[in-house]
Design a protein around this motif. Structure first.
Motif, PDB file in Angstrom:
ATOM      1  N   LEU A 351      -7.620  -4.986  -3.539  1.00  0.00           N
ATOM      2  CA  LEU A 351      -7.480  -5.122  -4.968  1.00  0.00           C
ATOM      3  C   LEU A 351      -6.671  -4.123  -5.501  1.00  0.00           C
ATOM      4  O   LEU A 351      -6.951  -2.873  -5.328  1.00  0.00           O
ATOM      5  CB  LEU A 351      -8.969  -5.113  -5.624  1.00  0.00           C
ATOM      6  CG  LEU A 351      -9.947  -6.183  -5.245  1.00  0.00           C
ATOM      7  CD1 LEU A 351     -11.348  -5.940  -5.921  1.00  0.00           C
ATOM      8  CD2 LEU A 351      -9.143  -7.589  -5.992  1.00  0.00           C
ATOM      9  N   ALA A 352      -5.591  -4.446  -6.212  1.00  0.00           N
ATOM     10  CA  ALA A 352      -4.686  -3.385  -6.606  1.00  0.00           C
ATOM     11  C   ALA A 352      -5.104  -3.110  -8.104  1.00  0.00           C
ATOM     12  O   ALA A 352      -4.251  -3.496  -8.875  1.00  0.00           O
ATOM     13  CB  ALA A 352      -3.079  -4.061  -6.572  1.00  0.00           C
ATOM     14  N   PHE A 353      -5.778  -1.980  -8.131  1.00  0.00           N
ATOM     15  CA  PHE A 353      -6.174  -1.524  -9.400  1.00  0.00           C
ATOM     16  C   PHE A 353      -5.408  -0.786 -10.125  1.00  0.00           C
ATOM     17  O   PHE A 353      -5.638  -0.384 -11.150  1.00  0.00           O
ATOM     18  CB  PHE A 353      -7.703  -1.199  -9.450  1.00  0.00           C
ATOM     19  CG  PHE A 353      -8.710  -2.432  -9.369  1.00  0.00           C
ATOM     20  CD1 PHE A 353      -8.396  -3.736  -9.634  1.00  0.00           C
ATOM     21  CD2 PHE A 353     -10.212  -2.288  -8.749  1.00  0.00           C
ATOM     22  CE1 PHE A 353      -9.205  -4.631  -9.580  1.00  0.00           C
ATOM     23  CE2 PHE A 353     -10.957  -3.192  -8.627  1.00  0.00           C
ATOM     24  CZ  PHE A 353     -10.510  -4.477  -8.973  1.00  0.00           C
ATOM     25  N   SER A 354      -4.572  -0.150  -9.366  1.00  0.00           N
ATOM     26  CA  SER A 354      -3.609   1.147  -9.707  1.00  0.00           C
ATOM     27  C   SER A 354      -2.520   0.680 -10.106  1.00  0.00           C
ATOM     28  O   SER A 354      -1.848  -0.195  -9.470  1.00  0.00           O
ATOM     29  CB  SER A 354      -3.703   2.204  -8.663  1.00  0.00           C
ATOM     30  OG  SER A 354      -2.824   3.083  -9.009  1.00  0.00           O
ATOM     31  N   SER A 355      -2.160   1.177 -11.351  1.00  0.00           N
ATOM     32  CA  SER A 355      -0.796   0.881 -11.813  1.00  0.00           C
ATOM     33  C   SER A 355       0.434   1.648 -11.184  1.00  0.00           C
ATOM     34  O   SER A 355       1.647   1.005 -11.307  1.00  0.00           O
ATOM     35  CB  SER A 355      -0.612   1.014 -13.273  1.00  0.00           C
ATOM     36  OG  SER A 355      -0.891   2.222 -13.565  1.00  0.00           O
ATOM     37  N   ASP A 356      -0.020   2.801 -10.799  1.00  0.00           N
ATOM     38  CA  ASP A 356       1.081   3.566 -10.220  1.00  0.00           C
ATOM     39  C   ASP A 356       0.914   4.113  -8.758  1.00  0.00           C
ATOM     40  O   ASP A 356       1.513   4.768  -8.075  1.00  0.00           O
ATOM     41  CB  ASP A 356       1.440   4.753 -11.026  1.00  0.00           C
ATOM     42  CG  ASP A 356       0.178   5.906 -11.136  1.00  0.00           C
ATOM     43  OD1 ASP A 356      -1.038   5.585 -10.407  1.00  0.00           O
ATOM     44  OD2 ASP A 356       0.171   6.604 -12.083  1.00  0.00           O
ATOM     45  N   GLY A 357      -0.350   3.842  -8.245  1.00  0.00           N
ATOM     46  CA  GLY A 357      -0.716   4.249  -6.813  1.00  0.00           C
ATOM     47  C   GLY A 357      -1.463   5.441  -6.831  1.00  0.00           C
ATOM     48  O   GLY A 357      -1.728   5.763  -5.654  1.00  0.00           O
ATOM     49  N   THR A 358      -1.650   5.894  -7.924  1.00  0.00           N
ATOM     50  CA  THR A 358      -2.329   7.307  -8.003  1.00  0.00           C
ATOM     51  C   THR A 358      -3.958   7.120  -7.649  1.00  0.00           C
ATOM     52  O   THR A 358      -4.485   6.209  -8.442  1.00  0.00           O
ATOM     53  CB  THR A 358      -2.353   7.958  -9.217  1.00  0.00           C
ATOM     54  OG1 THR A 358      -0.837   8.172  -9.508  1.00  0.00           O
ATOM     55  CG2 THR A 358      -2.849   9.323  -9.140  1.00  0.00           C
ATOM     56  N   PRO A 359      -4.569   7.490  -6.695  1.00  0.00           N
ATOM     57  CA  PRO A 359      -6.308   7.384  -6.693  1.00  0.00           C
ATOM     58  C   PRO A 359      -6.727   7.826  -7.880  1.00  0.00           C
ATOM     59  O   PRO A 359      -6.536   8.744  -8.687  1.00  0.00           O
ATOM     60  CB  PRO A 359      -6.402   8.279  -5.490  1.00  0.00           C
ATOM     61  CG  PRO A 359      -5.319   8.634  -4.862  1.00  0.00           C
ATOM     62  CD  PRO A 359      -4.064   8.630  -5.954  1.00  0.00           C
ATOM     63  N   GLY A 360      -7.741   6.634  -8.265  1.00  0.00           N
ATOM     64  CA  GLY A 360      -8.478   6.724  -9.546  1.00  0.00           C
ATOM     65  C   GLY A 360      -7.714   6.187 -10.641  1.00  0.00           C
ATOM     66  O   GLY A 360      -8.491   6.077 -11.750  1.00  0.00           O
ATOM     67  N   ASP A 361      -6.476   6.015 -10.557  1.00  0.00           N
ATOM     68  CA  ASP A 361      -5.848   5.178 -11.690  1.00  0.00           C
ATOM     69  C   ASP A 361      -6.275   3.621 -12.047  1.00  0.00           C
ATOM     70  O   ASP A 361      -6.616   3.233 -10.860  1.00  0.00           O
ATOM     71  CB  ASP A 361      -4.233   5.317 -11.610  1.00  0.00           C
ATOM     72  CG  ASP A 361      -3.536   4.702 -12.672  1.00  0.00           C
ATOM     73  OD1 ASP A 361      -3.644   4.927 -13.630  1.00  0.00           O
ATOM     74  OD2 ASP A 361      -3.180   3.440 -12.371  1.00  0.00           O
ATOM     75  N   THR A 362      -6.586   3.505 -13.135  1.00  0.00           N
ATOM     76  CA  THR A 362      -7.149   2.009 -13.692  1.00  0.00           C
ATOM     77  C   THR A 362      -6.114   1.293 -14.507  1.00  0.00           C
ATOM     78  O   THR A 362      -6.646   0.163 -15.145  1.00  0.00           O
ATOM     79  CB  THR A 362      -8.427   2.138 -14.205  1.00  0.00           C
ATOM     80  OG1 THR A 362      -8.405   2.864 -15.297  1.00  0.00           O
ATOM     81  CG2 THR A 362      -9.483   2.771 -13.239  1.00  0.00           C
ATOM     82  N   GLY A 363      -4.797   1.569 -14.561  1.00  0.00           N
ATOM     83  CA  GLY A 363      -4.013   0.933 -15.480  1.00  0.00           C
ATOM     84  C   GLY A 363      -3.894  -0.510 -15.349  1.00  0.00           C
ATOM     85  O   GLY A 363      -3.818  -1.319 -16.173  1.00  0.00           O
ATOM     86  N   ASN A 364      -3.882  -0.937 -13.805  1.00  0.00           N
ATOM     87  CA  ASN A 364      -3.741  -2.508 -13.469  1.00  0.00           C
ATOM     88  C   ASN A 364      -5.124  -3.147 -13.786  1.00  0.00           C
ATOM     89  O   ASN A 364      -5.018  -4.191 -14.185  1.00  0.00           O
ATOM     90  CB  ASN A 364      -3.163  -2.637 -12.109  1.00  0.00           C
ATOM     91  CG  ASN A 364      -2.451  -3.802 -12.049  1.00  0.00           C
ATOM     92  OD1 ASN A 364      -1.754  -4.341 -12.682  1.00  0.00           O
ATOM     93  ND2 ASN A 364      -2.567  -4.543 -10.970  1.00  0.00           N
ATOM     94  N   LEU A 365      -6.035  -2.382 -13.419  1.00  0.00           N
ATOM     95  CA  LEU A 365      -7.581  -2.910 -13.754  1.00  0.00           C
ATOM     96  C   LEU A 365      -7.492  -3.284 -15.162  1.00  0.00           C
ATOM     97  O   LEU A 365      -8.121  -4.290 -15.562  1.00  0.00           O
ATOM     98  CB  LEU A 365      -8.510  -1.864 -13.229  1.00  0.00           C
ATOM     99  CG  LEU A 365     -10.028  -2.205 -13.602  1.00  0.00           C
ATOM    100  CD1 LEU A 365     -10.392  -3.547 -12.687  1.00  0.00           C
ATOM    101  CD2 LEU A 365     -11.024  -0.892 -13.415  1.00  0.00           C
ATOM    102  N   GLN A 366      -7.124  -2.211 -16.081  1.00  0.00           N
ATOM    103  CA  GLN A 366      -7.214  -2.637 -17.432  1.00  0.00           C
ATOM    104  C   GLN A 366      -6.358  -3.705 -17.900  1.00  0.00           C
ATOM    105  O   GLN A 366      -6.922  -4.554 -18.769  1.00  0.00           O
ATOM    106  CB  GLN A 366      -6.875  -1.528 -18.148  1.00  0.00           C
ATOM    107  CG  GLN A 366      -8.038  -0.381 -18.140  1.00  0.00           C
ATOM    108  CD  GLN A 366      -7.281   1.002 -18.734  1.00  0.00           C
ATOM    109  OE1 GLN A 366      -6.572   0.908 -19.708  1.00  0.00           O
ATOM    110  NE2 GLN A 366      -7.978   2.129 -18.662  1.00  0.00           N
ATOM    111  N   ALA A 367      -5.198  -4.090 -17.268  1.00  0.00           N
ATOM    112  CA  ALA A 367      -4.436  -4.985 -17.516  1.00  0.00           C
ATOM    113  C   ALA A 367      -5.236  -6.507 -17.004  1.00  0.00           C
ATOM    114  O   ALA A 367      -5.030  -7.508 -17.840  1.00  0.00           O
ATOM    115  CB  ALA A 367      -2.964  -5.055 -16.867  1.00  0.00           C
ATOM    116  N   LEU A 368      -5.841  -6.271 -15.840  1.00  0.00           N
ATOM    117  CA  LEU A 368      -6.501  -7.670 -15.409  1.00  0.00           C
ATOM    118  C   LEU A 368      -7.664  -7.699 -16.325  1.00  0.00           C
ATOM    119  O   LEU A 368      -7.798  -9.040 -16.743  1.00  0.00           O
ATOM    120  CB  LEU A 368      -7.177  -7.235 -14.030  1.00  0.00           C
ATOM    121  CG  LEU A 368      -6.195  -7.327 -12.996  1.00  0.00           C
ATOM    122  CD1 LEU A 368      -6.663  -6.847 -11.669  1.00  0.00           C
ATOM    123  CD2 LEU A 368      -5.645  -8.722 -12.524  1.00  0.00           C
TER     124      LEU A 368
END
Length: 466
Positions: A351-368
Motif C-alpha cells: 500500500l503506497a501511502f507515502s507521497s514522497d517515499g519518506t517513512p511516516g509520510d501520509t500524503g498519499n494516504l490523505q489523498a486516498l
C-alpha cells in the motif's frame, strides 16, 4: 283443443325456462360462465278473428353479455399484468440493496474508515491489513449484488419465454374455439359454453399482453395486439416468439400466414410488457450504474496509489525512495459474474501511502481518503459524490418501486371493479334464479291445471253429445 295447445305450449316454455335456471345455478361457481334465460314470445292468433292467440314459444336462449364490460375487463387485466410481474423483483432489489449487511454504502464506508484508521500509524501492518480486508469485502458486496442482477435477468428472460409459450396456447385455443362456434351456430345449436371458453382464453391472453378484440357477424372474434399485428383472425392463428437480437435482447416476433413481423417490446403491454419494461428501465440501468461505481472506485484508487510510494528503500540506491504504488483493484474482470476484486498477491506493505517515499509520510494516504468526497459520474444518474452514489441508486430504486406499487394497487382496484361490473350483467345471481324457479314452477303448474280443466270440459262435451 286450442285451450289444450295453449296450455301445452306454456308448460313446455316453463320447462325450458326452468332448465335454463337450473343450468345457471349448476354453474354458480364456474369461472367465466355467462348466465342464460329463455326468451318467451306470444304466438299470435290465426286468421279467423275469433282466436285470442296460440300460446307461447321460446324464441331463443338469451345470453346476458355486455361487450363493453367484457372489453373493459380485458383492458384492466392487461394493465394489472403490466405492473404485477415486476413488483417481486423490485422488492427483492430493495431488500438486498437496503440491507446494512450487504449494501454497497456500508462496504464503501468500511473501506474508507480502514484507510482513515491507518493515518495514526501508517507503518502498522495490522492496520494496513484491515485496509486490504475492507477492500476485499467491499468487492464481495459488489460481486454479490451483481449476482443478484444476473439471477434476476435470467429469471426475467426465462419467465418471458414461459409466458410466450402460454400465450401461444391461448392464441391457438381462441382460433379453435372460433371455428367451433361458427360451425355450432350454423347448425342452429347454442354455442354459449364455447363462447364462454373463448372469452376465458382471451382473458388469460389479455393478462400477458395488451389486446384489441373485434366481433365478426359469424360469431367469431378477431384478436390483435395494440400495435396492430394480428394474433387471431377467424380460425387462423399466429405464433409468438421471443426473438432476442444483439441490439434488443427483449424483442419479440409474430408469425402469421407465413409472414413474420418483429414487435416493439415496449408496446406489448401486459405481463410481457411489464417484464420488458422492468428489464429495460430498471434492472439493466441499475446494473450498469453499479458497474460504473465499481469502475470509478477501482480506477481512482489504483490511480492514486500509482502516484505514491511504499516507503521501502531502493535495493541499489540507499536513501532513495522506491517501490511506487501497485494497483489494488481489478476491473473489469471479464467473467460476467464479478465486478470488483483485489489484485491477487497484494500485500499490506504494497500500500503506497507515502507521497514522497519518506517513512511516516501520509500524503498519499490523505489523498486516498479524500476520494470518498470526490464527484463521480454514473451513466443513468449523472454526477454524484462517491460517498452518496449508492444512496442515490437506492433512492431511485425505491421511487420506482413505490410508483409501481401505487400503479399496481390502482390497476388491482380497476380490475376488481371491472369484474364486478361484468358479474352484475353476466354473473349468476342465486337469489334471482331462486325467484325464477318459483315463478316458472307456478307457470308450469298453472298450465297443467288449464290442461286438466280443458280435459274436463272436453269430457263434459262428449257426455252431452253421447
Amino acid at each position: 283443443m286450442t285451450i289444450i295447445n295453449n296450455a301445452l305450449s306454456g308448460a313446455l316454455a316453463a320447462q325450458l325456462a326452468l332448465s335454463a335456471s337450473s343450468h345457471n345455478i349448476a354453474n354458480l361457481q364456474t369461472k367465466g360462465y355467462t348466465r342464460q334465460s329463455a326468451l318467451l314470445m306470444a304466438v299470435g292468433p290465426d286468421a279467423s278473428g275469433r282466436s285470442a292467440g296460440n300460446g307461447v314459444q321460446v324464441t331463443s336462449l338469451l345470453r346476458f353479455s355486455d361487450n363493453y364490460k367484457t372489453q373493459a375487463m380485458w383492458r384492466a387485466n392487461s394493465e394489472q399484468g403490466l405492473y404485477s410481474q415486476s413488483q417481486p423483483y423490485l422488492t427483492q432489489l430493495e431488500s438486498v440493496m437496503g440491507d446494512s449487511s450487504a449494501s454497497l454504502s456500508a462496504g464503501i464506508d468500511d473501506f474508507f474508515k480502514a484507510i482513515n484508521a491507518v493515518a495514526g500509524d501508517p507503518g502498522s501492518t495490522p492496520l494496513r491489513q484491515q485496509v486490504l480486508t475492507a477492500a476485499s469485502l467491499m468487492g464481495e458486496r459488489f460481486n454479490g449484488l451483481n449476482n443478484v442482477f444476473n439471477s434476476q435477468l435470467t429469471s426475467v428472460r426465462q419467465q418471458r419465454g414461459a409466458l410466450v409459450d402460454s400465450a401461444n396456447s391461448d392464441i391457438a385455443a381462441i382460433a379453435t374455439l372460433n371455428k367451433q362456434i361458427i360451425e355450432t351456430q350454423a347448425g342452429g345449436v347454442s354455442a354459449s359454453s364455447l363462447i364462454d371458453a373463448r372469452d376465458q382464453a382471451i382473458d388469460e391472453l389479455s393478462s400477458k399482453m395488451a389486446l384489441e378484440v373485434s366481433n365478426n357477424p359469424d360469431g367469431s372474434r378477431d384478436v390483435s395486439l395494440k400495435s396492430g399485428q394480428a394474433l387471431v383472425i377467424g380460425s387462423m392463428s399466429g405464433k409468438l416468439k421471443a426473438a432476442a437480437t444483439a441490439d434488443s435482447p427483449q424483442a419479440f416476433s409474430i408469425t402469421f400466414a407465413n409472414s413474420t413481423f418483429v414487435l416493439d417490446p415496449s408496446k406489448m403491454g401486459g405481463q410481457l410488457g411489464g417484464l420488458t419494461q422492468f428489464e429495460q428501465t430498471t434492472l439493466l440501468p441499475l446494473q450498469e450504474d453499479v458497474a460504473d461505481l465499481a469502475e470509478e472506485i477501482a480506477t481512482r484508487v489504483n490511480s492514486q496509489l500509482a502516484t505514491g510510494f511504499t516507503g521501502e528503500p531502493h535495493p541499489t540506491l540507499p536513501g532513495t525512495p522506491w517501490a511506487p504504488g501497485k494497483p489494488l483493484f481489478v476491473y473489469p474482470l471479464g467473467d460476467g459474474a464479478s465486478m470488483l476484486k483485489t489484485v491477487a498477491g497484494f500485500k499490506a506493505e504494497d500500500l503506497a501511502f507515502s507521497s514522497d517515499g519518506t517513512p511516516g509520510d501520509t500524503g498519499n494516504l490523505q489523498a486516498l481518503a479524500a476520494l470518498k468526497t470526490k464527484p463521480i459520474t454514473l451513466t443513468n444518474i449523472g454526477a454524484v459524490l462517491l460517498s452518496d452514489a449508492d444512496t442515490q441508486l437506492l433512492g431511485k430504486l425505491a421511487v420506482d418501486s413505490k410508483l409501481n406499487k401505487a400503479a399496481l394497487k390502482t390497476t388491482d382496484t380497476v380490475r376488481l371493479q371491472s369484474i364486478n361490473d361484468w358479474q352484475s350483467t353476466s354473473g349468476v345471481n342465486e337469489d334471482e334464479e331462486a325467484v325464477k324457479l318459483v315463478e316458472f314452477q307456478r307457470m308450469y303448474q298453472a298450465n297443467m291445471q288449464v290442461i286438466s280443466i280443458a280435459n274436463s270440459l272436453f269430457d263434459a262435451t262428449l257426455a252431452m253429445m253421447g
